[in-house]
Design a protein around this motif. Structure first.
Motif, PDB file in Angstrom:
ATOM      1  N   GLY A 194       7.260  25.698 -17.661  1.00 21.34           N
ATOM      2  CA  GLY A 194       7.903  24.866 -18.675  1.00 21.34           C
ATOM      3  C   GLY A 194       7.288  23.486 -18.748  1.00 21.34           C
ATOM      4  N   GLY A 195       6.998  22.888 -17.586  1.00 25.17           N
ATOM      5  CA  GLY A 195       6.337  21.584 -17.580  1.00 25.17           C
ATOM      6  C   GLY A 195       4.939  21.648 -18.175  1.00 25.17           C
ATOM      7  N   TYR A 196       4.235  22.749 -17.926  1.00 25.65           N
ATOM      8  CA  TYR A 196       2.895  22.935 -18.488  1.00 25.65           C
ATOM      9  C   TYR A 196       2.956  22.970 -20.013  1.00 25.65           C
ATOM     10  CZ  TYR A 196      -1.577  25.240 -19.516  1.00 25.65           C
ATOM     11  OH  TYR A 196      -2.811  25.538 -20.024  1.00 25.65           O
ATOM     12  N   TYR A 197       3.890  23.747 -20.555  1.00 16.10           N
ATOM     13  CA  TYR A 197       4.016  23.834 -22.012  1.00 16.10           C
ATOM     14  C   TYR A 197       4.472  22.501 -22.602  1.00 16.10           C
ATOM     15  CZ  TYR A 197       3.478  28.936 -21.931  1.00 16.10           C
ATOM     16  OH  TYR A 197       2.992  30.200 -21.794  1.00 16.10           O
ATOM     17  N   PHE A 198       5.371  21.804 -21.927  1.00 11.66           N
ATOM     18  CA  PHE A 198       5.867  20.525 -22.440  1.00 11.66           C
ATOM     19  C   PHE A 198       4.743  19.493 -22.524  1.00 11.66           C
ATOM     20  CE2 PHE A 198       7.689  16.301 -21.944  1.00 11.66           C
ATOM     21  CZ  PHE A 198       8.679  16.311 -22.903  1.00 11.66           C
ATOM     22  N   TYR A 203       6.751  22.940 -27.389  1.00 11.26           N
ATOM     23  CA  TYR A 203       8.137  22.688 -26.983  1.00 11.26           C
ATOM     24  C   TYR A 203       9.010  23.943 -27.034  1.00 11.26           C
ATOM     25  CZ  TYR A 203       6.453  17.962 -27.626  1.00 11.26           C
ATOM     26  OH  TYR A 203       5.719  16.817 -27.548  1.00 11.26           O
ATOM     27  N   ASP A 205       8.127  27.076 -26.376  1.00  7.10           N
ATOM     28  CA  ASP A 205       7.856  27.836 -25.147  1.00  7.10           C
ATOM     29  C   ASP A 205       8.417  27.118 -23.928  1.00  7.10           C
ATOM     30  OD1 ASP A 205       6.509  29.774 -26.604  1.00  7.10           O
ATOM     31  OD2 ASP A 205       4.568  28.757 -26.383  1.00  7.10           O
ATOM     32  N   ALA A 206       8.314  25.783 -23.925  1.00  3.23           N
ATOM     33  CA  ALA A 206       8.844  25.011 -22.796  1.00  3.23           C
ATOM     34  C   ALA A 206      10.354  25.193 -22.668  1.00  3.23           C
ATOM     35  CB  ALA A 206       8.498  23.533 -22.974  1.00  3.23           C
ATOM     36  N   CYS A 209      11.196  28.622 -21.119  1.00  7.37           N
ATOM     37  CA  CYS A 209      10.959  28.672 -19.672  1.00  7.37           C
ATOM     38  C   CYS A 209      11.959  27.831 -18.896  1.00  7.37           C
ATOM     39  CB  CYS A 209       9.536  28.196 -19.375  1.00  7.37           C
ATOM     40  SG  CYS A 209       8.242  29.277 -20.025  1.00  7.37           S
ATOM     41  N   LEU A 210      12.249  26.646 -19.403  1.00  6.61           N
ATOM     42  CA  LEU A 210      13.141  25.745 -18.677  1.00  6.61           C
ATOM     43  C   LEU A 210      14.575  26.259 -18.668  1.00  6.61           C
ATOM     44  CD1 LEU A 210      11.644  22.384 -19.931  1.00  6.61           C
ATOM     45  CD2 LEU A 210      11.595  23.217 -17.585  1.00  6.61           C
ATOM     46  N   SER A 223      14.669  19.389 -13.958  1.00  5.92           N
ATOM     47  CA  SER A 223      14.499  20.480 -14.923  1.00  5.92           C
ATOM     48  C   SER A 223      15.373  20.252 -16.141  1.00  5.92           C
ATOM     49  CB  SER A 223      14.848  21.818 -14.267  1.00  5.92           C
ATOM     50  OG  SER A 223      14.021  22.067 -13.157  1.00  5.92           O
ATOM     51  N   ALA A 230      12.520  18.222 -24.297  1.00  7.20           N
ATOM     52  CA  ALA A 230      11.925  19.246 -25.167  1.00  7.20           C
ATOM     53  C   ALA A 230      12.840  19.543 -26.349  1.00  7.20           C
ATOM     54  CB  ALA A 230      11.662  20.515 -24.360  1.00  7.20           C
TER      55      ALA A 230
END
Length: 536
Positions: A194-198, A203, A205-206, A209-210, A223, A230
């Protein structure tokens, strides 16, 4: 603990008791900037003296069951953590390698900007060439084969997450592998993904995941915070509000989450519903801190229920307890407080903004619109308190701190102690002059008006100016200050207002002779003639 520890240290009678007291003092001093280095050296000295023969085995074992004395290896681990906090990374690295704490070794190589070393260690851990000491003990304690398998899978998933952190080019692949290995139970994998996508502005995808991450580990405020950010980026205010609410419920000291929670209340028309999209034009999400710009004439502000504004006001008030130096939060608080009628708090917030930002931005640190509204709130009330109280009963009246005489003291202090010693502008001086005029302090009011004139367009206009529009604006300022001198000058005893007015006109006319052909020039000449006639 400090008095008890000091008493024990000053009267040592047993090796174990004395050593434990020194260790406790070292831990107590590790949280203070002035003593953190001394506490680290003390801890190192304790470790060095443990193998010595300065006490008998009987003496050391006397209070073995009463004192939770840690082992030498635990104390070395604590020392390495202290070194890492102080930036003594290589010394910490040596201890971690000796104790076979490979995850901490990876962290140290990351700090030293040697990712290739860290990647090699993680690969060795994954392939079984090396093993972490604590993991060997934990695996040995597993009572069944199933528990060992679960433990091994969890451990392997964590290592793949660490490898994903070290290899950004393959991060998604590593995080997803960790998620699969853990049978979709690794909160770390989803947090990292989630951090990778953010970070890459993906956003949607983030958020996906988050949400999985917080479902697995709902007590990690970080988190929830990233999830809230996001959701803000995709303008899902309701979900963002829920996320920041969870943040402050977990960590009450998180001032940024309080600020963002307040912003969410202001962006929502009613709880659970979005504002009209056109109402958010002036609001731009700026990373972790959000600015709030409210104007009573703005349609967006009118569509926000008063209950939401009060919730935002309370959230900001709570957050400022933990972010007292954050001028952006104070500015947001000032605007919201003004909008809900808490003018006393708005005045306090304006003072804090000026104190924090005046050295960098000067007069721009003062929101002059807010300042003028504060002055209006004071001057709307009658000057005589007897007239302000219903029935003239001033003895039993309760002053409203948000208007009139109840607000006067705070606004006066704002001008005299905070704003005027730091910054100046024509609007600031004129606002102060209006306040002094309401108090019938004619001398001080005239001085304030004159100070405002001197730093305005007319007072700063130089000889040789060719901008006609600027000159016409300056003419209006001259006419205004002349009217003020004529109205208030006779009320100020001993104030030579005629001399002052004549000096202003003569100086301004002398500097702007190039504009003699303009129609407004005749008005200036007539004013000068009027002053001469009055003297005669």
């Amino acid at each position: 603990m400090s008095p008890y520890v000091s008493r024990v240290i000053s009267h040592p009678r047993n090796w174990s008791v004395h050593t434990m007291a020194l260790l406790l003092r070292s831990r107590l001093e590790s949280s203070r900037t002035r003593t953190v280095e001394r506490s680290t050296l003390q801890l190192q000295a304790l470790i060095d003296q443990m193998p010595t023969s300065d006490s008998t085995l009987t003496e050391r074992l006397l209070y073995f069951h009463s004192i939770p004395m840690p082992s030498k290896w635990e104390m070395e681990r604590e020392l390495a953590m202290r070194f890492l906090q102080l930036g003594v990374v290589k010394s910490a690295l040596e201890i971690f390698e000796r104790l076979e704490m490979w995850e901490e070794v990876v962290k140290c190589w990351g700090v030293l900007e040697r990712p290739e070393k860290a990647i090699t260690i993680v690969r060795d851990l994954l392939e079984g060439r090396i093993a972490e000491a604590e993991e060997v003990l934990s695996r040995a304690k597993a009572t069944s084969i199933d528990r060992r398998q679960i433990h091994d899978k969890t451990r392997e998933a964590k290592l793949w997450c660490i490898l994903g952190d070290l290899e950004p080019q393959n991060a998604v692949e590593h995080y997803q592998r960790a998620w699969t290995l853990s049978n979709e139970t690794s909160g770390r994998a989803m947090r990292s993904l989630g951090g990778y996508y953010f970070a890459r502005a993906q956003y949607t995808d983030a958020i996906s995941c988050l949400k999985r991450a917080v479902a697995i580990n709902p007590l990690l405020s970080r988190s929830w915070f990233i999830l809230g950010c996001a959701c803000m980026r995709v303008e899902d205010w309701e979900e963002a509000k829920n996320a920041f609410s969870r943040c402050v419920a977990i960590d009450e000291d998180d001032g940024e989450s309080w600020n963002n929670l307040a912003s969410m209340y202001l962006r929502m028309g009613t709880i659970g519903k979005k504002l009209d999209e056109t109402s958010d034009d002036e609001q731009q999400i700026r990373g972790r801190m959000l600015g709030v710009s409210l104007d009573s004439s703005d349609d967006a502000t009118k569509s926000i229920p008063f209950s939401n504004k009060m919730l935002a006001f309370r959230a900001l008030k709570q957050g400022l307890r933990f972010s007292y130096e954050n001028w952006r939060m104070w500015y947001n608080y000032m605007v919201v407080a003004m909008d809900v009628g808490e003018l006393s708090e708005s005045c306090r917030a304006l003072g804090r903004v000026v104190e924090e930002t005046s050295e960098k931005v000067g007069a721009n640190s003062v929101d002059e619109d807010v300042l003028e509204r504060l002055v209006d709130a004071v001057t709307r009330a009658p000057l005589n308190p007897d007239e302000a109280a219903e029935g003239g009963d001033t003895a039993n009246v309760v002053m409203n701190p948000n208007e009139g005489h109840g607000l006067l003291r705070r606004v006066t202090d704002l001008f005299e102690r905070i704003i005027l010693p730091r910054v100046s502008s024509p609007r600031i001086f004129r606002a102060h002059a209006r306040l002094l005029t309401w108090q019938t302090r004619w001398d001080d009011a005239l001085k304030a008006y004159l100070d405002g004139y001197r730093c305005g367009v007319a007072g700063t206009m130089e000889k040789g100016e060719t901008d006609v529009a600027k000159w016409r604006e300056a003419v209006k300022e001259v006419e205004e200050i002349i009217d003020i001198l004529r109205n208030f000058g006779p009320r100020a005893e001993g104030f030579k207002w005629r001399l002052q007015g004549r000096s202003i006109l003569r100086t301004f006319i002398g500097r702007t002779k190039d504009f003699e052909d303009e129609p407004e020039w005749n008005g200036l000449a007539e004013l000068q003639d009027d002053f001469r006639k009055e003297e005669n």
